[in-house]
Design an enzyme around this catalytic site. Structure first.
Site, PDB file in Angstrom:
ATOM      1  N   ARG A   1       0.864  -1.182   0.000  1.00 19.04           N
ATOM      2  CA  ARG A   1       0.000   0.000   0.000  1.00 19.04           C
ATOM      3  C   ARG A   1       0.904   1.236   0.000  1.00 19.04           C
ATOM      4  NH1 ARG A   1      -5.222  -0.821   1.856  1.00 19.04           N
ATOM      5  NH2 ARG A   1      -5.666   1.077   0.670  1.00 19.04           N
TER       6      ARG A   1
ATOM      7  N   ASN B   1      -5.873  11.303   3.237  1.00 21.01           N
ATOM      8  CA  ASN B   1      -6.816  10.405   3.895  1.00 21.01           C
ATOM      9  C   ASN B   1      -7.745   9.806   2.852  1.00 21.01           C
ATOM     10  OD1 ASN B   1      -7.761   9.328   6.476  1.00 21.01           O
ATOM     11  ND2 ASN B   1      -9.632  10.510   6.122  1.00 21.01           N
ATOM     12  N   LYS B   2      -8.671   9.002   3.314  1.00 20.80           N
ATOM     13  CA  LYS B   2      -9.624   8.337   2.438  1.00 20.80           C
ATOM     14  C   LYS B   2     -10.262   9.321   1.454  1.00 20.80           C
ATOM     15  CE  LYS B   2     -12.685   5.264   1.033  1.00 20.80           C
ATOM     16  NZ  LYS B   2     -12.346   3.993   0.372  1.00 20.80           N
TER      17      LYS B   2
ATOM     18  N   ASP C   1      -4.211   9.136   6.842  1.00 18.72           N
ATOM     19  CA  ASP C   1      -3.274   8.091   6.444  1.00 18.72           C
ATOM     20  C   ASP C   1      -1.852   8.617   6.414  1.00 18.72           C
ATOM     21  OD1 ASP C   1      -4.627   5.379   5.409  1.00 18.72           O
ATOM     22  OD2 ASP C   1      -6.007   7.053   5.169  1.00 18.72           O
TER      23      ASP C   1
ATOM     24  N   GLN D   1     -16.821   1.345   5.104  1.00 15.38           N
ATOM     25  CA  GLN D   1     -16.161   1.324   6.417  1.00 15.38           C
ATOM     26  C   GLN D   1     -16.895   2.198   7.424  1.00 15.38           C
ATOM     27  OE1 GLN D   1     -14.518   1.935   3.456  1.00 15.38           O
ATOM     28  NE2 GLN D   1     -12.352   1.373   3.602  1.00 15.38           N
TER      29      GLN D   1
END
Length: 336
Positions: free
Chosen positions: A100, A248-249, A238, A197
């Protein structure tokens, strides 16, 4: 209420044994793609299968680092029996490191594991790494509690909070600290397509932390902000660059922009700052298989013969961030 409210946190996706486990059969990873509807485990007998599980979203966010740490135990055990153990260990470490690219926690865990192995002989590697996983988990929970205690100061009685995706342990501890102090907390959870999520992991955890939880479609967040229904937005991160910009997401940037437009404070949880990356522009964004955008929970949700596009993360500039909730306090980006 679940036992998440107990000191041990022995349910949910918080305790180490509920993220990943290791035994003679390999690494067992809690499948967050189906939790909390099913509590199933994916067994990974070797390093390539651990890497595949990380890539395939069996676990995500902080869980990837734990899975990678146990993957390094498998790598150490295998490499220790190889003719060139240190070369083999490096080869297997590369497989995990490249899973990742956006969140650098896997890379950090792999590098730390290699440093530990450098201090020991090959036959001692597995034991030393298993011990390091336990130590790391204790340190992680202590760190997130520090973040939570500072974050809870942003949550007065009756606060209405909007969050996005799965902000890891810190947000749940933050809400838990407020509710334990007798304050009521209302949380709007974005569902967070395509893996949901927000509606599965976050809603489940925050409900158990004592919040009144409402799940909203991702597309409804702007309505809530424009109607004055939200007092603050809190997301995970993140990665946080040196200037305070946040990766981030995907969808975080849209929330930050809309929050700015309607004067709603926007905060991100920040366990650490990546001092080696000046701005978020230097962080690679993972582009996942577009097919994932055409499916949800194992079912196709788009018509046939169309393409999908799915950047898993986005970059939020520092000027859209009100504050970063760190282990040492809530700080404006320029104060990092």
């Amino acid at each position: 209420m679940s036992a998440i409210l107990d000191a041990g946190w022995d349910t949910g996706v918080f305790l180490l044994d509920n993220i990943a486990r290791i035994d003679a059969q390999g690494v067992h990873i809690l499948d967050r793609r189906v939790y909390p509807f099913d509590k199933t485990w994916v067994t990974c007998p070797d390093v390539p299968s651990v890497a595949t599980a990380i890539i395939d979203m069996v676990t995500q966010s902080g869980g990837t680092a734990t899975a990678a740490a146990y993957g390094m135990v498998l790598a150490a055990d295998h490499a220790g029996r190889h003719a060139q153990p240190r070369d083999e260990l490096q080869r297997l470490a590369r497989i995990l490191r490249e899973t990742r690219p956006t969140n650098d926690s896997v890379k950090t865990v792999v590098e730390n594991s290699l440093e530990i192995c450098a201090r020991w002989e090959p036959e001692q590697w597995p034991g030393a790494l298993v011990e390091s996983v336990s130590t790391r988990e204790k340190q992680r929970l202590a760190l997130t509690w520090q973040i939570a205690e500072h974050g809870a100061t942003l949550l007065p009685d009756g606060v209405r909070l909007l969050t996005h995706c799965w902000a890891e342990t810190g947000l749940t501890q933050m809400v838990l600290a407020a509710t334990r102090a007798g304050r009521t907390v209302q949380v709007f959870c974005d569902e967070t397509r395509p893996y949901l999520q927000g509606s599965r992991l976050t809603a489940d955890a925050l409900r158990d932390a004592g919040a009144a939880v409402t799940v909203v479609p991702d597309v409804a967040a702007g309505y809530l902000l424009s109607e004055g229904a939200v007092d603050l937005v809190v997301t995970g991160s993140d990665r946080v660059a040196a200037d305070g910009s946040v990766v981030n997401k995907a969808g975080t940037l849209a929330l930050a922009l809309t929050s700015k437009r309607y004067g709603v404070p926007f905060y991100s949880l920040c366990p650490r700052v990546d001092r080696d990356t000046p701005t978020a522009a230097g962080v690679p964004i993972e582009l996942r298989d577009g097919e994932e955008a055409l499916h949800c929970l194992g079912r196709r949700t788009a018509t046939e013969n169309v393409a999908g596009f799915y950047p898993a993360f986005d970059r939020t500039p520092a000027d859209l961030v009100t504050g970063l909730i760190t282990p040492t306090g809530v700080k404006a980006p320029h104060e990092l």
